[in-house]
Write an enzyme that holds these catalytic residues in place. Structure first.
Site: not given
Ligand code: 13P
Ligand code: ZN
Length: 269
Positions: A118, A141, A143, A214
């Protein structure tokens, strides 16, 4: 030997990322390699570190970011786990510097760990923040389960429907996430389009932006502050869901009660 040796301020910034990564795992928001973190650490990089040779080639970012020339970032490694980063941030992340053409980066770190997939979104957002003169240096970022669940309903993807609902669950939500929750429709993870849409939402005055189906993308002065904003929003979503699970729709605070919070805390409009 580590690039963090004899650089206590840089070390502290990297270990704050490690502490946050541990919280993400404990929260259940970081399955496998889920989520990523970048922090602009330029202010902690001294002359001797600037003189260090890179351990990688110059790698294209995929976009040109004119405000990032000579900037340095700590980045989670792609495919690396938050729970591993919490123990060993320099084996599960790396420090990169942006080259003078502002279109490539080089790794200057303890091990050749490739940065997160990302990176286009993260670096584009940092470029935007610096251009604006923002004091924000960290982007996250992750989840978060209940917030991602909300985005599976078109109703909550409408502008500020989720913001108002979450603010009304508990007074702290508006107090500590005063700009609310921006919404970005589903786009391919790690795409330049997703980076652009994220910046548009941040430019619309949000510190926390949902990526539909996401995760969230949050910015703040440091990584713990970015985590806190997501944490208060997700707590509000959990309260909403708990009430629904008890068999009723929660009342929510009234508009007048929420206005009172804004007035007393002097929150931004
Ligand atoms: P990475 O392992 O490349 O950081 O990706 C994780 C992710 O949450 C992608 O949206
Ligand atoms: Zn992600």
């Amino acid at each position: 030997m580590s690039v963090l040796d004899s650089r206590p301020a840089l070390k502290a910034a990297v270990w704050q990322v490690a502490e946050t990564a541990g919280y993400l795992w404990t929260k259940g928001w970081a399955e496998r390699n889920g989520g990523n973190i970048t922090v602009n650490v330029t202010e902690y990089v001294d002359e001797s570190m600037r003189a260090l040779p890179a351990i990688s080639e110059a790698i294209p970012i995929g976009v040109e970011l004119p405000h990032l020339t000579a900037c340095w970032f700590y980045c989670k490694g792609t495919q690396k786990r938050m729970r591993d980063l919490a123990r060993d941030p320099m084996a599960n992340g790396s420090i990169i510097r942006i080259t003078d053409d502002c279109a490539h980066y080089e790794i200057v770190a303890d091990a050749l760990v490739m940065p997160t997939s990302e990176l286009p979104s993260h670096l584009s957002v940092h470029d935007y923040l610096l251009a604006k003169g923002s004091p924000y240096r960290a982007s996250l970022h992750t989840h978060p389960i209940e917030l991602v669940a909300l985005t599976h309903s078109k109703k909550y993807m409408e502008k500020d429907v989720a913001t108002k609902l979450l603010w009304s669950m508990i007074p702290e939500t508006k107090a500590f996430c005063p700009r609310g929750l921006g919404m970005v429709p589903y786009m391919l993870p790690s795409s330049v389009e997703l980076a652009k849409a994220t910046i548009e939402a941040i430019d619309d005055n949000y510190d926390v932006v949902m990526w539909e189906k996401h995760g969230v993308f949050a910015v703040d002065t440091d990584i713990m502050a970015a985590f806190d904003q997501v944490d208060v929003l997700n707590k509000a979503a959990q309260i909403y869901i708990s009430a629904r699970n008890m068999g009723f729709v929660p009342e929510g605070m009234t508009d007048a009660q929420m206005q009172e919070i804004s007035d007393v805390f002097g929150l931004p409009k």
